[in-house]
Design a protein around this motif. Structure first.
Motif, PDB file in Angstrom:
ATOM      1  N   HIS A 138       0.815  -1.215   0.000  1.00  0.00           N
ATOM      2  CA  HIS A 138       0.000   0.000   0.000  1.00  0.00           C
ATOM      3  C   HIS A 138       0.852   1.270   0.000  1.00  0.00           C
ATOM      4  O   HIS A 138       0.536   2.223  -0.717  1.00  0.00           O
ATOM      5  N   GLY A 139       1.897   1.290   0.792  1.00  0.00           N
ATOM      6  CA  GLY A 139       2.726   2.489   0.883  1.00  0.00           C
ATOM      7  C   GLY A 139       3.662   2.689  -0.292  1.00  0.00           C
ATOM      8  O   GLY A 139       4.280   3.761  -0.416  1.00  0.00           O
ATOM      9  N   LEU A 140       3.789   1.679  -1.163  1.00  0.00           N
ATOM     10  CA  LEU A 140       4.671   1.741  -2.331  1.00  0.00           C
ATOM     11  C   LEU A 140       6.095   2.158  -1.931  1.00  0.00           C
ATOM     12  O   LEU A 140       6.749   2.934  -2.632  1.00  0.00           O
ATOM     13  N   HIS A 141       6.555   1.616  -0.805  1.00  0.00           N
ATOM     14  CA  HIS A 141       7.869   2.005  -0.283  1.00  0.00           C
ATOM     15  C   HIS A 141       9.014   1.456  -1.140  1.00  0.00           C
ATOM     16  O   HIS A 141      10.041   2.118  -1.291  1.00  0.00           O
ATOM     17  N   GLN A 142       8.842   0.255  -1.681  1.00  0.00           N
ATOM     18  CA  GLN A 142       9.935  -0.350  -2.443  1.00  0.00           C
ATOM     19  C   GLN A 142      10.256   0.434  -3.719  1.00  0.00           C
ATOM     20  O   GLN A 142      11.407   0.481  -4.151  1.00  0.00           O
ATOM     21  N   HIS A 143       9.245   1.032  -4.302  1.00  0.00           N
ATOM     22  CA  HIS A 143       9.433   1.708  -5.588  1.00  0.00           C
ATOM     23  C   HIS A 143       8.942   3.157  -5.518  1.00  0.00           C
ATOM     24  O   HIS A 143       8.392   3.671  -6.488  1.00  0.00           O
ATOM     25  N   ARG A 144       9.160   3.783  -4.396  1.00  0.00           N
ATOM     26  CA  ARG A 144       8.667   5.160  -4.229  1.00  0.00           C
ATOM     27  C   ARG A 144       9.298   6.111  -5.233  1.00  0.00           C
ATOM     28  O   ARG A 144       8.625   6.988  -5.779  1.00  0.00           O
ATOM     29  N   ASP A 145      10.598   5.956  -5.510  1.00  0.00           N
ATOM     30  CA  ASP A 145      11.249   6.844  -6.477  1.00  0.00           C
ATOM     31  C   ASP A 145      10.608   6.725  -7.855  1.00  0.00           C
ATOM     32  O   ASP A 145      10.382   7.731  -8.534  1.00  0.00           O
ATOM     33  N   GLU A 146      10.313   5.489  -8.274  1.00  0.00           N
ATOM     34  CA  GLU A 146       9.686   5.298  -9.574  1.00  0.00           C
ATOM     35  C   GLU A 146       8.268   5.875  -9.599  1.00  0.00           C
ATOM     36  O   GLU A 146       7.864   6.503 -10.589  1.00  0.00           O
ATOM     37  N   VAL A 147       7.526   5.676  -8.519  1.00  0.00           N
ATOM     38  CA  VAL A 147       6.167   6.218  -8.455  1.00  0.00           C
ATOM     39  C   VAL A 147       6.190   7.740  -8.516  1.00  0.00           C
ATOM     40  O   VAL A 147       5.408   8.366  -9.250  1.00  0.00           O
ATOM     41  N   HIS A 148       7.091   8.354  -7.775  1.00  0.00           N
ATOM     42  CA  HIS A 148       7.178   9.815  -7.787  1.00  0.00           C
ATOM     43  C   HIS A 148       7.666  10.325  -9.144  1.00  0.00           C
ATOM     44  O   HIS A 148       7.233  11.393  -9.600  1.00  0.00           O
ATOM     45  N   ALA A 149       8.558   9.583  -9.798  1.00  0.00           N
ATOM     46  CA  ALA A 149       9.017   9.981 -11.126  1.00  0.00           C
ATOM     47  C   ALA A 149       7.861   9.912 -12.129  1.00  0.00           C
ATOM     48  O   ALA A 149       7.720  10.793 -12.995  1.00  0.00           O
ATOM     49  N   LEU A 150       7.041   8.882 -12.021  1.00  0.00           N
ATOM     50  CA  LEU A 150       5.879   8.761 -12.901  1.00  0.00           C
ATOM     51  C   LEU A 150       4.893   9.894 -12.629  1.00  0.00           C
ATOM     52  O   LEU A 150       4.356  10.500 -13.573  1.00  0.00           O
ATOM     53  N   ALA A 151       4.652  10.184 -11.362  1.00  0.00           N
ATOM     54  CA  ALA A 151       3.756  11.286 -11.006  1.00  0.00           C
ATOM     55  C   ALA A 151       4.278  12.615 -11.545  1.00  0.00           C
ATOM     56  O   ALA A 151       3.512  13.428 -12.073  1.00  0.00           O
TER      57      ALA A 151
END
Length: 251
Positions: A197-210
């Motif tokens: 749920h927290g997307l901690h493992q891939h937070r950098d990728e999620v923020h880059a996509l955002a």
């Protein structure tokens, strides 16, 4: 002795994240998570903490574009059934952004229950885009109407969800995206495999996509190829797009 009236709670916008631009050309309203049912007042510091890192990243990326980013402070912690308090507060926040900044495009970016609020409030005429990260959505119920999607027509919509999310069912966000895609081709959804749920493992990728999404919808920057492909792909391909490890690192 006269009784004191209970003060009326009001939603508010937090202080602008990052340096406030001289001229604002676009607004991101960051909607934190919440609870399914609660009339308690949320802690402003704790609620905003979940979206502050994303907001700071966006303001850095748009330092030459004129982006104003604000976290939304809700009146209560809960959605509260038909009251839909968080969605109402999101509507108010868009109105407040228009009052402050005028006729500029607004992106609603929500996490968890804030993702549902962003999707529900996306019909405001000032909103041109919605970003929902791990959105909390209600279970399908034949006795209740499905979560609405008509308000998303004409908006760019990006949903991001971890496949191992134990708090918010990723299948529900897929179903909503599939219904929205029927009348709006500008809908896509990315799956973050093995993340929770927290997307901690891939937070950098999620923020880059955002970041890529927000810079594109608010300021006309070209989307990265995976995002462009996701919008163009027919369902279910564009709604189950895998977010590649390392996305955004070499851009």
């Amino acid at each position: 002795m006269a009784q004191q009236a209970t003060p009326v709670r009001t939603a508010r916008l937090g202080r602008a994240l990052g340096p406030e631009p001289t001229t604002v050309s676009g607004v991101v309203l960051l909607l934190p998570g919440g609870d399914e049912t609660s009339h308690r007042r949320p802690s402003p510091m704790l609620a905003a903490a979940s979206v502050r890192a994303l907001g700071r990243r966006l303001t850095r990326a748009a330092r030459d574009e004129g982006l104003a980013a604000h976290a939304v402070h809700y009146r209560t912690r809960g959605w509260n059934g038909a009251e839909a308090n968080l969605a109402r507060d999101a509507d108010w926040a868009v109105e407040e952004a228009v009052r402050r900044y005028g006729d500029v495009p607004v992106c609603l970016a929500g996490l968890d229950m804030g993702g549902r609020a962003a999707l529900r409030a996306g019909g405001h005429e000032a909103v041109n885009s919605v970003l929902a990260i791990a959105p909390w959505l209600p279970e399908d119920d034949v006795a209740a109407p499905p979560e609405p999607v008509k308000q998303l027509a004409g908006r760019h919509v990006l949903i991001v969800h971890g496949t191992n999310d134990q708090r918010t069912d990723p299948e529900l966000s897929f179903r909503l995206a599939a219904r929205a895609k029927k009348s709006n081709r500008h809908v896509c959804r990315f799956e973050v495999h093995s993340d929770g749920h927290g997307l901690h493992q891939h937070r950098d990728e999620v923020h880059a996509l955002a970041e890529d999404f927000v810079m594109g919808v608010l300021f006309g920057r070209a989307f990265a190829r995976p995002l462009e492909d996701a919008f163009a792909a027919p369902p279910p391909l564009g709604l189950r797009m895998p977010l590649a490890s390392g996305f955004g690192r070499r851009r």
